[in-house]
Each structure stands twice: as C-alpha cells, then as structure tokens.
Design a protein around this motif. Structure first.
Motif, PDB file in Angstrom:
ATOM      1  N   HIS A 114      38.599  45.369  28.019  1.00  6.73           N
ATOM      2  CA  HIS A 114      39.036  44.600  29.281  1.00  6.73           C
ATOM      3  C   HIS A 114      37.780  43.625  29.482  1.00  6.73           C
ATOM      4  CE1 HIS A 114      36.080  47.973  30.801  1.00  6.73           C
ATOM      5  NE2 HIS A 114      36.090  46.963  31.612  1.00  6.73           N
ATOM      6  N   HIS A 116      36.421  41.422  33.293  1.00 11.81           N
ATOM      7  CA  HIS A 116      36.539  41.330  34.659  1.00 11.81           C
ATOM      8  C   HIS A 116      36.836  40.187  35.241  1.00 11.81           C
ATOM      9  CE1 HIS A 116      33.454  44.990  34.835  1.00 11.81           C
ATOM     10  NE2 HIS A 116      34.402  45.084  33.855  1.00 11.81           N
ATOM     11  N   HIS A 181      35.016  44.102  26.564  1.00  7.83           N
ATOM     12  CA  HIS A 181      34.098  45.133  26.332  1.00  7.83           C
ATOM     13  C   HIS A 181      35.141  46.461  26.327  1.00  7.83           C
ATOM     14  CE1 HIS A 181      33.648  44.433  30.844  1.00  7.83           C
ATOM     15  NE2 HIS A 181      33.221  45.659  30.751  1.00  7.83           N
TER      16      HIS A 181
END
Ligand SMILES: [Fe+2]
Length: 205
Positions: A114, A116, A181
């Motif tokens: 994912h 952010h 990550h």
C-alpha cells in the motif's frame, strides 16, 4: 542537462530517501504508549486498512498525552533532518502529524502492499518486535525499471526492486508517503507492535 566532455559524471536522478534513526533514551516513554494501546485493543474493534489478521487502531493517537513525546520527536525530526536534506521551505509551510495509529500484528498477521494517500511523509516507530516478526519492505515505485533487468554480479542500490528494513525496537523510519510498502507476516510468537503516522504540510499564515 549539460555535460562536460572532459569529465565523467554519473547523475543520481529521482532519488527516493528513507530515513532510519534509532531513538536514544526514548524508551522511557514506551510503557505509557503500550498501556494505552493494550487498553484500546481490548475495547475497540479497530479499522480495516492494509492489515491482514492484524489490528489497526483508530488514527488519532497523537492527540493522546501518552503519544505527545513521540509526536514532538517526529516533528523535530522533520524540521531538523528532512527539511534540511530536502531543502523544504519552512518559512511558508509547517509539517505536522495528521494521523497516528498503532498496528498490532499477532502471529501470521501482515500488511499488504500500500501507499499512504493525502500525505507528504509517513513513518513508523517500533514499540515491540522480535526476530522474524515481519520486515517492512519498500518497493521501487518506478514500474518501468522492470522492463529490462540485466544480470547483476553483485547487489547494489541499482539491483534491488524491494528493500527490506528490520523492525528493531526503538527504530524510527520516515519515507515519502507515495513509496509502496508491505509488512511480512509475523512468524514470531510475540505480538509485533508499531506506531505509524502521516504528515502533512500546513501553510503558515
Ligand atoms: Fe504503511
């Protein structure tokens, strides 16, 4: 970009910084954070994000007194290290934590790949880890570099598409929020407890 025929130079284009720091004398604050997290874990079902089998706490922990020292430490790190490295304009924008949450991974829990969104910098502080509790892996965001993969005689920063970081207690990592990550499964028996956070820039008026 101009070149000087008499001088060989290799440019490092589009670098991706990841900052790693082992916080000195900070563990005195761990107990208060741990106690708050364990209590919350018992009473709150948590959120569903990248967590698989793991618990993701609500994301406003930085508003709790137990987390104030960590919040200050992170915001100082941005100002003293990242802002200097990247030459950020601190006169017009200040950098503050927008969200902070805990990830509690019991055995076999992990976090899928994912990024952010809606954030500039993200990071993690490790409260409790053990060997094999799950590396944090950063993935090369430049999909095009996979088009041609030569044979490398030796591993270097040019040969790795995925770079693992071991979660060590007291370790603080910061990285650009767009950097993909994931977290490997916790293969230890002890719970892996980490605190993650997102940082945004706010105009100074
Ligand atoms: Fe993450």
């Amino acid at each position: 970009m101009s070149s000087d025929e008499n001088q060989l130079k290799r440019y490092e284009l589009f670098p991706t910084p990841v900052w790693a720091s082992q916080l000195e004398n900070f563990s005195v604050h761990n107990q208060a954070m741990l106690e708050y997290i364990i209590q919350l874990y018992k009473n709150d079902p948590g959120l569903k994000r990248s967590n698989v089998l793991g618990w993701h706490s609500p994301d406003q922990l930085h508003n709790e007194p137990a987390f104030t020292p960590l919040q200050k430490q992170i915001e100082e790190f941005i100002e003293n290290v990242i802002a200097q490295d990247l030459q950020l304009d601190l006169k017009t924008e200040k950098y503050r934590i927008k969200t902070m949450w805990c990830i509690l991974n019991s055995q076999f829990a992990h976090n899928h790949l994912h990024r952010h969104p809606d954030s500039l910098f993200s990071g993690v502080y490790y409260l409790q880890t053990s060997p094999n509790s799950g590396n944090l892996n950063f993935h090369d965001p430049r999909a095009d570099v996979r088009m041609l993969r030569p044979r490398f005689a030796k591993d270097t920063s040019f040969s790795n598409f995925i770079v693992p970081f071991e979660p060590l207690p007291g370790r603080l990592l910061l990285f650009p929020s767009w950097l993909p990550h994931n977290v490997d499964p916790n293969l230890g028996e002890q719970k892996r407890i980490s605190i993650s956070f997102d940082i945004k820039g706010y105009p100074i008026t």
